[in-house]
Design an enzyme around this catalytic site. Structure first.
Site, short mmCIF file in Angstrom:
data_model
loop_
_atom_site.label_atom_id
_atom_site.label_comp_id
_atom_site.label_asym_id
_atom_site.label_seq_id
_atom_site.Cartn_x
_atom_site.Cartn_y
_atom_site.Cartn_z
N TYR A 19 10.65 4.77 2.16
CA TYR A 19 11.53 3.80 2.84
C TYR A 19 13.00 3.97 2.45
O TYR A 19 13.88 3.45 3.15
CB TYR A 19 11.07 2.36 2.56
CG TYR A 19 9.91 1.96 3.44
CD1 TYR A 19 10.13 1.42 4.71
CD2 TYR A 19 8.60 2.15 3.03
CE1 TYR A 19 9.07 1.08 5.53
CE2 TYR A 19 7.53 1.81 3.84
CZ TYR A 19 7.77 1.28 5.10
OH TYR A 19 6.73 0.94 5.92
N ASP A 52 0.80 -1.23 0.00
CA ASP A 52 0.00 0.00 0.00
C ASP A 52 0.83 1.28 0.00
O ASP A 52 0.29 2.37 -0.11
CB ASP A 52 -0.92 0.02 1.23
CG ASP A 52 -0.12 0.12 2.51
OD1 ASP A 52 1.07 -0.26 2.51
OD2 ASP A 52 -0.67 0.59 3.51
C1 G6P Z 1 3.10 0.99 5.30
C2 G6P Z 1 3.83 -0.08 4.54
C3 G6P Z 1 3.56 -1.40 5.17
C4 G6P Z 1 3.97 -1.36 6.63
C5 G6P Z 1 3.25 -0.25 7.36
C6 G6P Z 1 3.84 -0.10 8.76
O1 G6P Z 1 1.73 0.83 5.15
O2 G6P Z 1 3.51 -0.16 3.19
O3 G6P Z 1 4.28 -2.36 4.48
O4 G6P Z 1 3.70 -2.57 7.28
O5 G6P Z 1 3.42 0.94 6.67
O6 G6P Z 1 3.06 0.71 9.53
P1 G6P Z 1 3.19 0.71 11.12
O7 G6P Z 1 2.15 1.66 11.53
O8 G6P Z 1 2.97 -0.71 11.58
O9 G6P Z 1 4.59 1.16 11.42
MN MN Z 2 4.44 -2.10 2.32
#
Ligand code: G6P
Ligand code: MN
Length: 449
Positions: free
Chosen positions: A265, A174
Protein backbone atom coordinates in the site's frame (compact mmCIF):
# COMPACT_ATOMS: atom_id res chain seq x y z
CA UNK A 1 -10.74 -37.29 27.69
CA UNK A 2 -13.20 -34.40 27.88
CA UNK A 3 -14.67 -33.46 24.55
CA UNK A 4 -13.03 -30.45 22.98
CA UNK A 5 -15.03 -27.23 23.35
CA UNK A 6 -17.05 -26.32 20.30
CA UNK A 7 -17.25 -22.61 19.55
CA UNK A 8 -20.00 -20.30 18.38
CA UNK A 9 -18.89 -17.76 15.78
CA UNK A 10 -20.85 -14.80 14.46
CA UNK A 11 -19.81 -13.27 11.14
CA UNK A 12 -20.73 -9.59 11.08
CA UNK A 13 -21.07 -8.59 7.45
CA UNK A 14 -22.46 -12.08 6.87
CA UNK A 15 -23.78 -11.27 3.39
CA UNK A 16 -20.35 -10.17 2.18
CA UNK A 17 -18.63 -11.67 -0.88
CA UNK A 18 -15.97 -12.98 1.51
CA UNK A 19 -18.40 -15.17 3.52
CA UNK A 20 -18.27 -18.30 1.30
CA UNK A 21 -14.46 -18.26 1.58
CA UNK A 22 -14.61 -17.91 5.34
CA UNK A 23 -17.15 -20.74 5.63
CA UNK A 24 -14.98 -22.99 3.48
CA UNK A 25 -12.02 -22.15 5.68
CA UNK A 26 -14.06 -22.99 8.80
CA UNK A 27 -14.94 -26.34 7.24
CA UNK A 28 -11.30 -27.13 6.57
CA UNK A 29 -10.30 -26.08 10.10
CA UNK A 30 -12.97 -28.09 11.94
CA UNK A 31 -10.48 -30.34 13.79
CA UNK A 32 -8.42 -27.47 15.10
CA UNK A 33 -11.31 -25.06 15.71
CA UNK A 34 -14.56 -27.04 16.11
CA UNK A 35 -17.84 -25.13 15.88
CA UNK A 36 -21.33 -25.82 17.14
CA UNK A 37 -22.89 -22.82 15.43
CA UNK A 38 -22.14 -20.10 12.92
CA UNK A 39 -24.33 -17.01 12.77
CA UNK A 40 -24.46 -14.69 9.78
CA UNK A 41 -25.37 -11.17 10.81
CA UNK A 42 -25.98 -8.36 8.33
CA UNK A 43 -28.23 -5.34 7.85
CA UNK A 44 -29.15 -6.20 4.27
CA UNK A 45 -32.14 -8.48 3.95
CA UNK A 46 -32.03 -9.88 0.44
CA UNK A 47 -28.37 -10.80 0.16
CA UNK A 48 -28.35 -12.07 3.71
CA UNK A 49 -31.22 -14.53 3.13
CA UNK A 50 -29.49 -15.93 0.06
CA UNK A 51 -26.15 -16.20 1.87
CA UNK A 52 -27.94 -17.88 4.78
CA UNK A 53 -29.44 -20.45 2.45
CA UNK A 54 -26.08 -21.02 0.77
CA UNK A 55 -24.47 -21.48 4.19
CA UNK A 56 -27.09 -24.04 5.23
CA UNK A 57 -26.50 -26.09 2.09
CA UNK A 58 -22.73 -25.91 2.54
CA UNK A 59 -22.72 -26.80 6.22
CA UNK A 60 -25.35 -29.55 5.95
CA UNK A 61 -23.10 -31.27 3.40
CA UNK A 62 -19.64 -30.58 4.83
CA UNK A 63 -20.18 -29.73 8.52
CA UNK A 64 -23.53 -31.15 9.70
CA UNK A 65 -22.60 -30.77 13.37
CA UNK A 66 -22.45 -26.99 12.90
CA UNK A 67 -25.80 -25.18 13.01
CA UNK A 68 -26.32 -22.13 10.75
CA UNK A 69 -28.37 -19.09 11.67
CA UNK A 70 -28.83 -15.94 9.63
CA UNK A 71 -30.37 -12.91 11.20
CA UNK A 72 -30.72 -9.14 11.03
CA UNK A 73 -31.31 -8.97 14.79
CA UNK A 74 -28.23 -8.15 16.91
CA UNK A 75 -29.62 -9.86 20.01
CA UNK A 76 -30.18 -13.13 18.17
CA UNK A 77 -26.84 -12.78 16.39
CA UNK A 78 -24.60 -12.05 19.36
CA UNK A 79 -26.12 -13.89 22.31
CA UNK A 80 -23.95 -16.80 23.48
CA UNK A 81 -21.11 -16.32 20.99
CA UNK A 82 -17.38 -16.88 21.56
CA UNK A 83 -16.11 -14.91 18.58
CA UNK A 84 -17.36 -12.24 16.23
CA UNK A 85 -15.46 -12.10 12.94
CA UNK A 86 -16.19 -8.62 11.70
CA UNK A 87 -15.77 -7.61 8.08
CA UNK A 88 -18.36 -4.98 7.29
CA UNK A 89 -18.31 -2.46 4.47
CA UNK A 90 -20.54 0.50 5.34
CA UNK A 91 -22.05 1.75 2.07
CA UNK A 92 -20.87 -1.37 0.20
CA UNK A 93 -19.06 -1.22 -3.16
CA UNK A 94 -21.40 1.51 -4.44
CA UNK A 95 -19.99 3.96 -1.90
CA UNK A 96 -16.46 2.73 -2.56
CA UNK A 97 -17.11 3.71 -6.17
CA UNK A 98 -18.50 7.09 -5.12
CA UNK A 99 -15.35 7.78 -3.04
CA UNK A 100 -13.11 6.89 -5.98
CA UNK A 101 -15.05 9.10 -8.38
CA UNK A 102 -15.24 12.14 -6.14
CA UNK A 103 -11.52 11.96 -5.39
CA UNK A 104 -10.56 11.56 -9.05
CA UNK A 105 -12.74 14.54 -9.95
CA UNK A 106 -10.48 16.60 -7.68
CA UNK A 107 -7.31 15.09 -9.13
CA UNK A 108 -6.65 12.82 -6.13
CA UNK A 109 -6.45 9.11 -5.42
CA UNK A 110 -9.62 7.78 -3.81
CA UNK A 111 -8.43 4.29 -2.95
CA UNK A 112 -10.45 2.19 -0.49
CA UNK A 113 -8.09 2.80 2.44
CA UNK A 114 -5.72 5.49 1.14
CA UNK A 115 -6.22 9.18 0.49
CA UNK A 116 -9.66 10.75 0.29
CA UNK A 117 -11.26 7.33 -0.34
CA UNK A 118 -9.92 5.96 2.93
CA UNK A 119 -11.03 9.11 4.71
CA UNK A 120 -14.62 8.91 3.43
CA UNK A 121 -14.83 5.19 4.12
CA UNK A 122 -13.37 5.70 7.61
CA UNK A 123 -16.04 8.26 8.39
CA UNK A 124 -18.68 5.67 7.40
CA UNK A 125 -17.02 2.73 9.13
CA UNK A 126 -16.48 4.19 12.60
CA UNK A 127 -20.16 4.48 13.65
CA UNK A 128 -21.07 1.17 12.03
CA UNK A 129 -18.21 -0.79 13.61
CA UNK A 130 -18.70 0.79 17.04
CA UNK A 131 -22.39 -0.04 17.06
CA UNK A 132 -21.71 -3.70 16.32
CA UNK A 133 -18.98 -3.99 18.97
CA UNK A 134 -21.33 -2.43 21.54
CA UNK A 135 -23.95 -5.02 20.67
CA UNK A 136 -21.46 -7.87 20.93
CA UNK A 137 -20.41 -6.59 24.37
CA UNK A 138 -24.01 -6.26 25.45
CA UNK A 139 -25.02 -9.81 24.54
CA UNK A 140 -21.68 -11.68 24.95
CA UNK A 141 -19.35 -9.59 27.13
CA UNK A 142 -16.51 -12.13 26.97
CA UNK A 143 -16.55 -12.72 23.23
CA UNK A 144 -13.53 -11.74 21.16
CA UNK A 145 -14.21 -9.39 18.27
CA UNK A 146 -11.72 -10.02 15.47
CA UNK A 147 -12.13 -6.90 13.44
CA UNK A 148 -10.76 -6.65 9.94
CA UNK A 149 -13.16 -3.98 8.68
CA UNK A 150 -11.49 -1.21 6.71
CA UNK A 151 -9.94 1.29 6.75
CA UNK A 152 -8.43 -0.68 9.60
CA UNK A 153 -5.99 2.00 10.79
CA UNK A 154 -8.78 4.52 11.33
CA UNK A 155 -11.17 1.94 12.74
CA UNK A 156 -8.48 0.75 15.19
CA UNK A 157 -7.81 4.31 16.35
CA UNK A 158 -11.55 4.72 17.00
CA UNK A 159 -12.00 1.41 18.83
CA UNK A 160 -8.95 2.20 21.00
CA UNK A 161 -10.67 5.40 22.13
CA UNK A 162 -14.12 3.95 22.66
CA UNK A 163 -13.06 0.63 24.19
CA UNK A 164 -9.76 1.53 25.89
CA UNK A 165 -7.53 -1.33 27.06
CA UNK A 166 -10.13 -3.81 25.90
CA UNK A 167 -8.34 -7.10 25.24
CA UNK A 168 -11.43 -8.49 23.55
CA UNK A 169 -11.37 -6.05 20.64
CA UNK A 170 -8.69 -7.19 18.21
CA UNK A 171 -7.76 -5.27 15.05
CA UNK A 172 -6.01 -7.18 12.30
CA UNK A 173 -5.42 -7.16 8.53
CA UNK A 174 -4.62 -9.88 6.03
CA UNK A 175 -2.21 -7.86 3.89
CA UNK A 176 1.02 -8.66 5.78
CA UNK A 177 -0.01 -12.34 5.65
CA UNK A 178 -0.60 -12.03 1.90
CA UNK A 179 2.81 -10.41 1.42
CA UNK A 180 4.54 -13.01 3.59
CA UNK A 181 2.93 -15.71 1.45
CA UNK A 182 4.50 -14.08 -1.59
CA UNK A 183 7.88 -14.03 0.13
CA UNK A 184 7.57 -17.72 1.00
CA UNK A 185 6.58 -18.60 -2.58
CA UNK A 186 9.51 -16.64 -4.00
CA UNK A 187 11.96 -18.17 -1.51
CA UNK A 188 10.56 -21.65 -2.09
CA UNK A 189 9.98 -22.26 1.63
CA UNK A 190 6.73 -23.35 3.38
CA UNK A 191 4.43 -20.43 4.18
CA UNK A 192 4.34 -21.09 7.89
CA UNK A 193 8.11 -21.49 8.24
CA UNK A 194 8.85 -17.74 8.30
CA UNK A 195 7.92 -14.92 10.65
CA UNK A 196 8.14 -11.16 10.28
CA UNK A 197 9.64 -8.24 12.07
CA UNK A 198 7.61 -5.24 10.96
CA UNK A 199 6.49 -1.79 12.05
CA UNK A 200 4.11 0.87 10.81
CA UNK A 201 0.46 1.81 10.72
CA UNK A 202 -2.02 -0.45 8.97
CA UNK A 203 -1.45 -0.44 5.18
CA UNK A 204 1.56 1.80 5.91
CA UNK A 205 4.53 -0.16 7.16
CA UNK A 206 7.79 -1.98 6.49
CA UNK A 207 9.21 -5.46 7.02
CA UNK A 208 12.55 -5.12 8.79
CA UNK A 209 13.35 -8.85 8.85
CA UNK A 210 11.87 -12.09 7.54
CA UNK A 211 13.09 -14.86 9.80
CA UNK A 212 13.17 -18.63 9.51
CA UNK A 213 11.18 -19.70 12.57
CA UNK A 214 13.51 -22.57 13.31
CA UNK A 215 17.01 -21.32 12.57
CA UNK A 216 16.49 -17.57 12.94
CA UNK A 217 18.07 -17.01 9.51
CA UNK A 218 17.05 -13.60 8.09
CA UNK A 219 15.90 -13.87 4.47
CA UNK A 220 15.74 -10.10 3.97
CA UNK A 221 18.94 -9.78 1.89
CA UNK A 222 17.83 -12.69 -0.36
CA UNK A 223 14.40 -11.15 -0.77
CA UNK A 224 15.91 -7.81 -1.70
CA UNK A 225 17.92 -9.57 -4.41
CA UNK A 226 14.90 -11.47 -5.72
CA UNK A 227 12.78 -8.33 -5.73
CA UNK A 228 15.39 -6.23 -7.47
CA UNK A 229 14.60 -8.17 -10.66
CA UNK A 230 11.29 -7.73 -12.52
CA UNK A 231 8.54 -10.29 -11.82
CA UNK A 232 8.89 -13.06 -14.43
CA UNK A 233 5.91 -13.14 -16.85
CA UNK A 234 4.98 -16.67 -15.84
CA UNK A 235 4.73 -15.83 -12.10
CA UNK A 236 1.35 -15.42 -10.37
CA UNK A 237 -0.54 -15.52 -13.66
CA UNK A 238 -3.78 -16.65 -11.98
CA UNK A 239 -3.82 -13.58 -9.75
CA UNK A 240 -6.41 -10.82 -10.12
CA UNK A 241 -4.79 -8.45 -12.72
CA UNK A 242 -4.90 -5.41 -10.46
CA UNK A 243 -3.25 -7.33 -7.60
CA UNK A 244 -0.64 -8.71 -10.00
CA UNK A 245 0.16 -5.17 -11.03
CA UNK A 246 0.57 -4.27 -7.37
CA UNK A 247 3.02 -7.11 -6.87
CA UNK A 248 4.90 -6.13 -10.04
CA UNK A 249 5.17 -2.60 -8.67
CA UNK A 250 6.32 -3.93 -5.31
CA UNK A 251 9.57 -4.98 -7.08
CA UNK A 252 10.20 -1.36 -8.06
CA UNK A 253 9.47 -0.12 -4.54
CA UNK A 254 11.76 -2.70 -2.99
CA UNK A 255 14.63 -1.95 -5.34
CA UNK A 256 14.30 1.80 -4.73
CA UNK A 257 13.32 1.98 -1.06
CA UNK A 258 16.69 0.97 0.36
CA UNK A 259 16.69 -0.71 3.75
CA UNK A 260 13.33 -2.34 4.51
CA UNK A 261 10.65 -4.13 2.48
CA UNK A 262 7.59 -1.86 2.10
CA UNK A 263 3.95 -2.92 2.41
CA UNK A 264 2.33 -2.85 -1.05
CA UNK A 265 0.00 0.00 0.00
CA UNK A 266 2.98 2.35 0.26
CA UNK A 267 2.82 2.58 -3.54
CA UNK A 268 0.00 5.12 -3.13
CA UNK A 269 1.92 7.31 -0.69
CA UNK A 270 5.39 7.06 -2.20
CA UNK A 271 4.44 7.16 -5.90
CA UNK A 272 1.16 9.13 -6.00
CA UNK A 273 1.78 10.64 -9.45
CA UNK A 274 2.39 7.26 -11.00
CA UNK A 275 -0.64 5.72 -9.26
CA UNK A 276 -2.94 8.57 -10.24
CA UNK A 277 -1.84 8.33 -13.88
CA UNK A 278 -2.91 4.66 -13.88
CA UNK A 279 -6.47 5.39 -12.67
CA UNK A 280 -9.39 5.15 -15.09
CA UNK A 281 -12.49 6.96 -13.77
CA UNK A 282 -14.63 4.73 -15.98
CA UNK A 283 -13.20 1.56 -14.48
CA UNK A 284 -12.14 1.97 -10.88
CA UNK A 285 -11.39 -0.82 -8.39
CA UNK A 286 -15.01 -0.82 -7.15
CA UNK A 287 -16.20 -1.31 -10.76
CA UNK A 288 -13.74 -4.17 -11.16
CA UNK A 289 -14.83 -5.86 -7.95
CA UNK A 290 -18.54 -5.45 -8.71
CA UNK A 291 -18.15 -6.88 -12.22
CA UNK A 292 -15.66 -9.51 -11.10
CA UNK A 293 -15.34 -11.28 -7.74
CA UNK A 294 -18.57 -9.94 -6.25
CA UNK A 295 -20.64 -10.94 -9.28
CA UNK A 296 -19.07 -14.41 -9.42
CA UNK A 297 -19.75 -15.03 -5.73
CA UNK A 298 -23.41 -13.99 -5.86
CA UNK A 299 -24.00 -15.98 -9.04
CA UNK A 300 -22.61 -19.03 -7.31
CA UNK A 301 -24.72 -18.35 -4.21
CA UNK A 302 -27.86 -18.01 -6.37
CA UNK A 303 -27.15 -21.22 -8.22
CA UNK A 304 -26.58 -23.16 -5.01
CA UNK A 305 -29.78 -21.71 -3.54
CA UNK A 306 -31.67 -22.95 -6.59
CA UNK A 307 -30.23 -26.46 -6.80
CA UNK A 308 -29.79 -26.95 -3.04
CA UNK A 309 -26.49 -28.74 -3.72
CA UNK A 310 -22.78 -28.06 -3.59
CA UNK A 311 -21.18 -31.48 -3.20
CA UNK A 312 -20.82 -33.19 -6.56
CA UNK A 313 -21.38 -29.92 -8.50
CA UNK A 314 -18.70 -27.68 -9.96
CA UNK A 315 -18.73 -25.78 -6.66
CA UNK A 316 -17.91 -28.87 -4.57
CA UNK A 317 -14.63 -29.13 -2.66
CA UNK A 318 -12.08 -31.86 -3.07
CA UNK A 319 -9.86 -32.97 -0.19
CA UNK A 320 -7.12 -30.95 -1.84
CA UNK A 321 -9.29 -27.79 -1.94
CA UNK A 322 -9.93 -28.13 1.74
CA UNK A 323 -6.25 -28.58 2.52
CA UNK A 324 -5.25 -25.58 0.41
CA UNK A 325 -3.72 -23.13 2.79
CA UNK A 326 -5.89 -20.21 1.91
CA UNK A 327 -4.68 -17.05 3.62
CA UNK A 328 -7.97 -16.63 5.50
CA UNK A 329 -6.68 -19.36 7.84
CA UNK A 330 -4.83 -16.63 9.74
CA UNK A 331 -8.22 -15.77 11.28
CA UNK A 332 -8.48 -19.26 12.74
CA UNK A 333 -4.81 -19.18 13.77
CA UNK A 334 -5.61 -16.02 15.69
CA UNK A 335 -8.85 -17.38 17.18
CA UNK A 336 -6.94 -20.48 18.36
CA UNK A 337 -4.21 -18.33 19.91
CA UNK A 338 -6.87 -16.45 21.89
CA UNK A 339 -8.91 -19.52 22.80
CA UNK A 340 -6.05 -21.91 23.62
CA UNK A 341 -3.44 -19.41 24.85
CA UNK A 342 -0.88 -20.54 22.25
CA UNK A 343 1.33 -17.42 22.35
CA UNK A 344 1.78 -17.54 18.61
CA UNK A 345 2.95 -14.36 16.87
CA UNK A 346 0.85 -12.16 14.62
CA UNK A 347 1.16 -8.69 13.18
CA UNK A 348 -1.59 -6.69 14.84
CA UNK A 349 -2.66 -3.15 15.58
CA UNK A 350 -1.96 -2.13 19.17
CA UNK A 351 -1.26 1.17 20.95
CA UNK A 352 2.40 2.23 21.01
CA UNK A 353 3.15 2.11 24.70
CA UNK A 354 6.88 2.59 24.37
CA UNK A 355 7.84 -0.18 21.94
CA UNK A 356 8.78 2.52 19.39
CA UNK A 357 10.09 5.25 21.69
CA UNK A 358 10.52 7.91 18.97
CA UNK A 359 6.88 7.71 17.80
CA UNK A 360 3.84 9.28 19.46
CA UNK A 361 2.62 7.35 22.49
CA UNK A 362 -0.75 5.69 21.93
CA UNK A 363 -0.37 5.57 18.12
CA UNK A 364 -2.13 2.42 16.83
CA UNK A 365 0.93 0.74 15.37
CA UNK A 366 0.98 -2.52 13.43
CA UNK A 367 3.73 -4.65 14.95
CA UNK A 368 4.49 -8.29 15.86
CA UNK A 369 2.60 -9.37 18.97
CA UNK A 370 2.55 -12.55 20.99
CA UNK A 371 -1.08 -13.60 21.36
CA UNK A 372 -2.62 -15.62 24.16
CA UNK A 373 -5.89 -15.62 26.02
CA UNK A 374 -5.09 -12.20 27.48
CA UNK A 375 -4.89 -10.70 24.02
CA UNK A 376 -1.91 -9.29 22.11
CA UNK A 377 1.38 -8.44 23.83
CA UNK A 378 3.58 -6.42 21.47
CA UNK A 379 7.27 -7.17 20.98
CA UNK A 380 9.78 -4.38 21.30
CA UNK A 381 10.70 -2.59 18.06
CA UNK A 382 13.06 0.21 19.15
CA UNK A 383 13.77 3.57 17.51
CA UNK A 384 12.99 3.89 13.83
CA UNK A 385 14.77 5.97 11.14
CA UNK A 386 13.83 9.58 10.29
CA UNK A 387 12.31 8.78 6.87
CA UNK A 388 9.76 6.31 8.26
CA UNK A 389 9.17 8.38 11.38
CA UNK A 390 8.31 11.47 9.33
CA UNK A 391 5.90 9.55 7.12
CA UNK A 392 4.25 7.76 10.04
CA UNK A 393 3.75 10.82 12.22
CA UNK A 394 2.13 12.67 9.32
CA UNK A 395 -0.14 9.75 8.47
CA UNK A 396 -1.08 9.20 12.10
CA UNK A 397 -1.98 12.87 12.56
CA UNK A 398 -4.32 12.49 9.57
CA UNK A 399 -5.87 9.32 11.04
CA UNK A 400 -6.24 10.81 14.50
CA UNK A 401 -7.93 13.95 13.14
CA UNK A 402 -10.28 11.81 11.06
CA UNK A 403 -11.40 10.03 14.22
CA UNK A 404 -11.67 13.36 16.09
CA UNK A 405 -13.83 14.72 13.25
CA UNK A 406 -16.07 11.69 13.39
CA UNK A 407 -16.49 11.44 17.16
CA UNK A 408 -16.83 15.19 17.74
CA UNK A 409 -18.66 16.12 14.54
CA UNK A 410 -15.93 18.63 13.74
CA UNK A 411 -15.70 20.14 10.24
CA UNK A 412 -12.35 21.79 10.92
CA UNK A 413 -10.80 18.50 12.08
CA UNK A 414 -12.07 16.79 8.93
CA UNK A 415 -10.64 19.59 6.78
CA UNK A 416 -7.29 19.44 8.60
CA UNK A 417 -7.23 15.66 8.28
CA UNK A 418 -7.66 15.78 4.51
CA UNK A 419 -5.13 18.61 4.19
CA UNK A 420 -2.57 16.48 6.03
CA UNK A 421 -3.17 13.44 3.86
CA UNK A 422 -0.24 13.04 1.46
CA UNK A 423 -2.64 12.21 -1.36
CA UNK A 424 -4.50 15.53 -0.96
CA UNK A 425 -1.99 17.90 0.57
CA UNK A 426 -3.65 21.18 -0.40
CA UNK A 427 -6.05 23.22 1.73
CA UNK A 428 -8.35 24.32 -1.11
CA UNK A 429 -8.53 20.84 -2.61
CA UNK A 430 -9.23 19.39 0.84
CA UNK A 431 -12.21 21.73 1.32
CA UNK A 432 -13.69 21.08 -2.12
CA UNK A 433 -13.29 17.34 -1.60
CA UNK A 434 -14.75 17.44 1.88
CA UNK A 435 -17.84 19.35 0.73
CA UNK A 436 -18.52 16.87 -2.08
CA UNK A 437 -17.94 13.91 0.23
CA UNK A 438 -20.30 15.34 2.87
CA UNK A 439 -23.02 15.61 0.24
CA UNK A 440 -22.51 12.03 -0.97
CA UNK A 441 -22.25 10.53 2.54
CA UNK A 442 -25.25 12.16 4.27
CA UNK A 443 -26.75 8.78 5.10
CA UNK A 444 -23.57 7.51 6.76
CA UNK A 445 -21.55 10.29 8.37
CA UNK A 446 -22.32 12.20 11.52
CA UNK A 447 -23.10 15.85 10.86
CA UNK A 448 -19.95 18.01 10.77
CA UNK A 449 -20.15 21.51 12.27
C1 G6P B 1 -6.30 -6.66 0.99
C2 G6P B 1 -6.32 -5.72 2.15
C3 G6P B 1 -7.73 -5.45 2.56
C4 G6P B 1 -8.50 -4.91 1.37
C5 G6P B 1 -8.43 -5.85 0.20
C6 G6P B 1 -9.03 -5.18 -1.03
O1 G6P B 1 -6.77 -7.90 1.38
O2 G6P B 1 -5.62 -6.15 3.27
O3 G6P B 1 -7.71 -4.54 3.60
O4 G6P B 1 -9.84 -4.67 1.69
O5 G6P B 1 -7.11 -6.17 -0.06
O6 G6P B 1 -9.21 -6.08 -2.04
P1 G6P B 1 -10.19 -5.76 -3.26
O7 G6P B 1 -10.13 -7.00 -4.05
O8 G6P B 1 -11.55 -5.44 -2.67
O9 G6P B 1 -9.61 -4.57 -3.95
MN1 MN C 1 -6.10 -4.75 5.05
Amino acid sequence: MAEKKRFVVAIAGGASRYTPGILKMLVSEKDRFPLSKVVLYDNEDVRQKRMGKYARVLMSEYYPECEVVDTLDPEEAFTGIDFCFMQIRAGRQEMRRSDEHIALKHGCIGQETCGAGGFAYGMRSIPAVVEIIKNVKKYSPDAFVLNYSNPAAIVAEATKRIFPNDKHVINICDMPVGIMNQYADELGVPRNSIEARYFGLNHFGWFTAVLDKETGHDYLPELKKIFSKPLPDDHFTDMDPSWRETFVFMRKMVSECADYLPNTYLQYYLYPKHMLAGEDPEWTRADQVMAGHEKQVYEMVDEVCETGKIMGTKYGFTEEDLKDDDHATYIVDLACALAFNTHERFLMMVPNEGIIPNLTQGMMVEVPCMVGSNGPEPLNVGEIPAFQKGLLENQYAYEKLTVDANLNGSYIDAWHALTLNRLVNDTDTAKALLDDLIEANKEYWPELK
